[in-house]
Design an enzyme around this catalytic site. Structure first.
Site, PDB file in Angstrom:
ATOM      1  N   CYS A  83      -1.861   8.070   4.585  1.00 23.72           N
ATOM      2  CA  CYS A  83      -2.014   7.757   3.094  1.00 23.72           C
ATOM      3  C   CYS A  83      -3.120   8.403   2.442  1.00 23.72           C
ATOM      4  CB  CYS A  83      -2.060   6.299   3.081  1.00 23.72           C
ATOM      5  SG  CYS A  83      -2.936   5.287   4.319  1.00 23.72           S
ATOM      6  N   GLU A  94       0.843  -1.025   0.047  1.00 32.37           N
ATOM      7  CA  GLU A  94      -0.087   0.091  -0.045  1.00 32.37           C
ATOM      8  C   GLU A  94       0.889   1.241  -0.080  1.00 32.37           C
ATOM      9  OE1 GLU A  94      -2.036   1.288   3.720  1.00 32.37           O
ATOM     10  OE2 GLU A  94      -1.826   2.895   2.156  1.00 32.37           O
TER      11      GLU A  94
HETATM   12  P1  NAP Z   1      10.012   3.456   3.132  1.00 36.79           P
HETATM   13  O1  NAP Z   1      11.183   4.127   2.720  1.00 36.79           O
HETATM   14  O2  NAP Z   1       9.152   2.860   1.755  1.00 36.79           O
HETATM   15  O3  NAP Z   1      10.218   2.361   3.869  1.00 36.79           O
HETATM   16  C1  NAP Z   1       9.513   1.272   4.588  1.00 36.79           C
HETATM   17  C2  NAP Z   1       9.954   0.158   4.893  1.00 36.79           C
HETATM   18  O4  NAP Z   1      10.238  -0.634   4.002  1.00 36.79           O
HETATM   19  C3  NAP Z   1      11.125   0.310   5.934  1.00 36.79           C
HETATM   20  O5  NAP Z   1      11.241  -0.878   6.729  1.00 36.79           O
HETATM   21  C4  NAP Z   1      12.321   0.326   4.939  1.00 36.79           C
HETATM   22  O6  NAP Z   1      13.402  -0.382   5.427  1.00 36.79           O
HETATM   23  C5  NAP Z   1      11.704  -0.922   3.689  1.00 36.79           C
HETATM   24  N1  NAP Z   1      12.262  -0.783   2.373  1.00 36.79           N
HETATM   25  C6  NAP Z   1      12.140   0.253   1.821  1.00 36.79           C
HETATM   26  N2  NAP Z   1      12.480   0.221   0.456  1.00 36.79           N
HETATM   27  C7  NAP Z   1      13.271  -1.107   0.426  1.00 36.79           C
HETATM   28  C8  NAP Z   1      13.834  -1.652  -0.485  1.00 36.79           C
HETATM   29  N3  NAP Z   1      14.446  -1.368  -1.790  1.00 36.79           N
HETATM   30  N4  NAP Z   1      14.400  -2.847  -0.139  1.00 36.79           N
HETATM   31  C9  NAP Z   1      14.070  -3.480   1.138  1.00 36.79           C
HETATM   32  N5  NAP Z   1      13.593  -2.833   2.091  1.00 36.79           N
HETATM   33  C10 NAP Z   1      12.987  -1.505   1.936  1.00 36.79           C
HETATM   34  O7  NAP Z   1       8.770   4.020   3.824  1.00 36.79           O
HETATM   35  P2  NAP Z   1       9.345   5.271   5.136  1.00 36.79           P
HETATM   36  O8  NAP Z   1      10.290   4.917   5.820  1.00 36.79           O
HETATM   37  O9  NAP Z   1       7.885   5.056   5.978  1.00 36.79           O
HETATM   38  O10 NAP Z   1       8.777   6.736   4.599  1.00 36.79           O
HETATM   39  C11 NAP Z   1       9.422   7.285   3.686  1.00 36.79           C
HETATM   40  C12 NAP Z   1       8.414   7.911   2.460  1.00 36.79           C
HETATM   41  O11 NAP Z   1       7.311   6.882   2.480  1.00 36.79           O
HETATM   42  C13 NAP Z   1       7.776   9.070   3.308  1.00 36.79           C
HETATM   43  O12 NAP Z   1       8.355  10.082   3.328  1.00 36.79           O
HETATM   44  C14 NAP Z   1       6.432   9.083   2.479  1.00 36.79           C
HETATM   45  O13 NAP Z   1       6.644   9.895   1.346  1.00 36.79           O
HETATM   46  C15 NAP Z   1       6.184   7.698   2.183  1.00 36.79           C
HETATM   47  N6  NAP Z   1       5.176   6.818   2.815  1.00 36.79           N
HETATM   48  C16 NAP Z   1       3.817   6.936   2.237  1.00 36.79           C
HETATM   49  C17 NAP Z   1       2.934   6.425   3.078  1.00 36.79           C
HETATM   50  C18 NAP Z   1       1.668   6.348   2.645  1.00 36.79           C
HETATM   51  O14 NAP Z   1       0.650   5.617   3.231  1.00 36.79           O
HETATM   52  N7  NAP Z   1       1.216   6.610   1.470  1.00 36.79           N
HETATM   53  C19 NAP Z   1       3.286   5.755   4.219  1.00 36.79           C
HETATM   54  C20 NAP Z   1       4.518   5.845   4.854  1.00 36.79           C
HETATM   55  C21 NAP Z   1       5.421   6.356   4.113  1.00 36.79           C
HETATM   56  P3  NAP Z   1      14.761   0.320   5.951  1.00 36.79           P
HETATM   57  O15 NAP Z   1      14.097   1.461   6.655  1.00 36.79           O
HETATM   58  O16 NAP Z   1      15.355  -0.618   6.616  1.00 36.79           O
HETATM   59  O17 NAP Z   1      15.423   0.874   4.743  1.00 36.79           O
END
Ligand code: NAP
Length: 507
Positions: free
Chosen positions: A301, A264
């Site tokens: 989200c 999601e």
């Molecule tokens: P994220 O960067 O997507 O990370 C979420 C989880 O997935 C973390 O545990 C991360 O691990 C892991 N992950 C991400 N990319 C990966 C990859 N290529 N390979 C393996 N594991 C991976 O999201 P976030 O840290 O929650 O937030 C970053 C951005 O995501 C926010 O600024 C926002 O823009 C967006 N976000 C959107 C929503 C929504 O509901 N639309 C919700 C939350 C966040 P690690 O931390 O260990 O790297």
């Protein structure tokens, strides 16, 4: 007590040397406890335990899984203030939100417990034999739903409880009969460890097999990548960024045995406000939307990131009022420095696009991780010409598009990427003019809201939380509500089976 260790099944473990700290975003300092990233061996051990546990867990009757889920809810509540303090420290979110989200988490666990207390959720179909059928006799055929196997859940940064360690993904997977391995979010590793300790206590008290649950720490991609690639992992649940969800989806589909990733991801949740609605109740709509845009520092989200209106006499007054009211709401803390950095960069990159005008933002210096809310506007023509304007800005940010007429508005809706939600704000006398808009929205979103706000996602059997890509990777499924259990099961048919060999619920 937070130890910084992983739960590999029921055992606390910290064999590695790589550590990270979560951050207190309000004070902008690291928290005290170092968290030990799971080593390759620890990842493998957690998955192997889950695989062994699956052999027993999948056969445990629903009433016992229900007792396990209810016990998790009880143990989470028993963590009391320690959990609330860890949550508020690591997320910067207020105590009221922590208590509310804990309530939602406990409710989800109990709802899934109720669901699996009997076997109706399996949608059993019994099609009895007909030996007299011509020209060929018909065999007895019975279909049910069976768990997929160990599920990896990536905890979400923006819901440290309800979409994390014991959140909806974990609750639904455990309910379905799948062991769960959580990849804790680095930003709330302490909260995750506490919740994991509650799950482990509940598993021990209710006699669940060791390995039914593990909680792994990590920051960077190593742990998540290793989990998704492992042959004994059979499905993935994810809430986060489009880039993260897409990377994991690609990884899962490139495996020798591809597995489903229910990610999601991003959404700008279009809100269409008709001119008549603005004319009749523009001030009320502005007040409601100012609080929806800033709710939870905009880190939902379902945040209303895109508002579509049609030029009229009162549009400008409405836009100014919306901006004034949004900016008047006190600046709040974001979840952490990385999220704040992305918010600043992404909002700036929208503001610098051709034709974009800032209607309101909080001026002056804010504390480190606090967000300056933004309401900006652009014409429908510029929006159609510039795909950059369609991107999500995660935080208290909304882009209001002023369309030249209803046809342009419809063209914009038809051209949007997939979304979690779409909202229509309209008057009763306009109902007969809304069919084309509803039709266009249905094609782009998972949930349509009428005269309301998209923020606030009810946990209910009728909820659809998911939409066409990139809102989620599979729009046929929901991530919220009892229907989310369907992500972790597959149908199996039994043909001409002796009654003694059938599962009890198919006899
Ligand atoms: P994220 O960067 O997507 O990370 C979420 C989880 O997935 C973390 O545990 C991360 O691990 C892991 N992950 C991400 N990319 C990966 C990859 N290529 N390979 C393996 N594991 C991976 O999201 P976030 O840290 O929650 O937030 C970053 C951005 O995501 C926010 O600024 C926002 O823009 C967006 N976000 C959107 C929503 C929504 O509901 N639309 C919700 C939350 C966040 P690690 O931390 O260990 O790297």
């Amino acid at each position: 007590m937070i130890t910084g260790k992983n739960y590999i099944g029921n055992t606390l473990s910290a064999n590695g040397s790589v550590t990270h700290h979560s951050i207190n975003p309000k004070l902008n300092i690291p928290t005290d406890v170092p968290f030990y990233e799971a080593t390759e061996e620890e990842v493998n051990e957690a998955i192997n335990l889950a695989w062994e546990a699956f052999k027993e867990y999948r056969r445990i009757p629903g009433v016992r899984r229900a007792a396990f889920l209810n016990a998790i809810a009880d143990e989470i509540l028993a963590l009391d203030q320690e959990l609330i303090d860890a949550y508020t420290t690591e997320s910067g979110l207020p105590e009221g939100r922590a208590i509310g989200e804990r309530g939602r988490t406990v409710y989800q666990l109990r709802t899934f417990a109720d669901l699996v207390s009997n076997d109706e959720w399996r949608e059993n179909v019994i099609d009895e034999a007909n030996p007299d059928r011509e020209p060929l006799p018909k065999d007895d055929l019975r279909k049910t739903l069976k768990p997929l196997g160990p599920v990896v859940v990536f905890a979400a940064s923006n819901f440290p409880l309800a979409f994390s360690t014991a959140g909806g993904d974990t609750a639904s997977a455990l309910a379905a009969g799948c062991p769960v391995i959580v990849k804790a979010h680095a930003m709330h590793s302490g909260t995750s460890e506490l919740v994991a300790s509650a799950i482990i206590k509940a598993a021990e008290k209710t006699g669940m097999p060791n390995g039914v649950f593990s909680n792994l720490m990590g920051r960077g991609r190593t742990v998540g990548t290793a989990l998704v690639k492992h042959t004994n992992v059979k499905a993935v649940g994810f809430t986060g960024s489009i880039s993260g969800g897409r990377a994991l989806f690609n990884l899962a589909s490139q495996r020798e045995e591809p597995i489903p990733v229910f990610a999601e991801m991003g959404s700008i949740n279009p809100v269409i406000i008709t001119s008549k609605a603005i004319n009749n109740r523009g001030e009320d709509i502005a007040t409601t939307y100012a609080s929806s845009i800033t709710l939870g520092t905009g880190q939902f989200c379902t945040n209303p990131g895109l508002i579509l209106t049609v030029e009229s006499d009162k549009t400008n007054a409405f836009l100014n009022s919306l901006a004034e009211k949004t900016v008047a709401i006190e600046a709040q803390c974001m979840l952490g420095p990385n999220i704040k950095k992305s918010f600043v960069e992404n909002s700036a990159s929208i503001v610098e696009q051709k034709g974009v005008q800032v209607l309101g933002t909080i001026d002056g210096k804010l504390e480190a991780n606090y967000a300056a809310s933004h309401v900006v506007t652009v014409s429908g023509t510029e929006f159609l010409a510039n795909p950059k304007l369609h991107q999500e800005v995660f935080g208290p940010f909304s882009l209001v598009v002023t369309c030249s007429d209803e046809n342009q508005l419809l063209q914009i809706v038809n051209g949007l990427e997939g979304q979690l939600t779409g909202t229509i704000i309209a008057e009763e006398e306009e109902y007969s003019e809304l069919y084309d808009l509803i039709d266009a929205l249905e094609n782009r979103v998972g949930r349509i809201i009428f005269n309301g706000v998209p923020t606030g996602v009810e946990v209910s059997p009728s909820m659809q939380h998911g939409g066409p890509y990139p809102a989620s990777t599979d729009s046929r499924f929901t991530a919220v509500g009892t229907g989310s259990i369907k992500r972790w099961v597959r149908p199996v048919s039994y043909q001409s089976f002796p009654k003694e060999l059938l599962p009890t619920y198919l006899k």
